[in-house]
Write an enzyme that holds these catalytic residues in place. Sequence first.
Site, short mmCIF file in Angstrom:
data_model
loop_
_atom_site.label_atom_id
_atom_site.label_comp_id
_atom_site.label_asym_id
_atom_site.label_seq_id
_atom_site.Cartn_x
_atom_site.Cartn_y
_atom_site.Cartn_z
N HIS A 90 0.81 -1.21 0.00
CA HIS A 90 0.00 0.00 0.00
C HIS A 90 0.85 1.27 0.00
CE1 HIS A 90 0.44 -1.24 4.29
NE2 HIS A 90 0.76 0.03 4.42
N THR A 91 2.08 1.19 0.51
CA THR A 91 2.94 2.38 0.53
C THR A 91 3.32 2.81 -0.89
OG1 THR A 91 4.93 3.34 1.49
CG2 THR A 91 5.11 1.10 0.66
N LEU A 92 3.19 1.91 -1.87
CA LEU A 92 3.53 2.25 -3.25
C LEU A 92 2.36 2.87 -3.99
CD1 LEU A 92 5.49 -1.03 -4.17
CD2 LEU A 92 6.40 1.12 -3.28
N MET B 239 6.76 8.15 -0.35
CA MET B 239 6.25 8.61 -1.64
C MET B 239 6.04 10.12 -1.66
SD MET B 239 6.33 5.87 -3.36
CE MET B 239 5.42 6.27 -4.84
#
Length: 236
Positions: free
Chosen positions: A10-12, A117
């Site tokens: 999910h961090t991407l 990000m």
Amino acid sequence: MEGIDKPLTHTLDPTCTGTSMYALVYKDGVAIATDRVCSYGKTARYKHIGRQYRVNENVIVAFGGDHADFQWLQNVIERKELDLKCYDIGAKLTPKGLHAYLTSLMYYRRSEMNPIMNTIIVAGMHPEPTYDNLVPFIGVITPRGVGYATKHVATGLGAMLLHQNMETVARSNDYKLSRDEAFALLRKCMEVHIYRDCTADNEYDISSITKDGVTMEQPQQVIGSWEISELNNQYE
């Protein structure tokens, strides 16, 4: 085994994001402008959200990209500033020092396949060699941990639309623009940007950092002009 085979990703995939930023070295300091919206995809989900953070009287950090990641990063910066105060040695974060630290941190996170990000701008007045002599500094860091110093920068869609224009104006004046001229250039960038970026907002922050400290102006607005609508003839 399932967690190993399919790690969290999910961090991407940033959810609520900020768009372009603009910063410029001028005669007496640094000017920086960002709009005030966090978008959920193409939806202006959260308005009146500032994307500039005053670290101390010599440094401002601005961000584009994931808002949640920057909130975490802001906490990291605050702890670093607090650590220096706890030692009671009169030290504080400098723009070059903070830029170097964040570059290392973001490169480490990228190497761990868990990147932050954000695109970060660190702007401020750096002591060379002491606080009696402060010089303007702008440092940029990408989500991949690539860091560099510059005298002018536009990120996001603004990098394509307006970076060359900023460079042309700044170089033609040998980076000796007055504060009013630098602000006028950034305001024009914000106006051109909002007409072309569907994730931008007409409300924006504009700030300056000089040897006298950080000045964060009240939020300003781009007042749209319907005259340009006559130039859109795609419906004919």
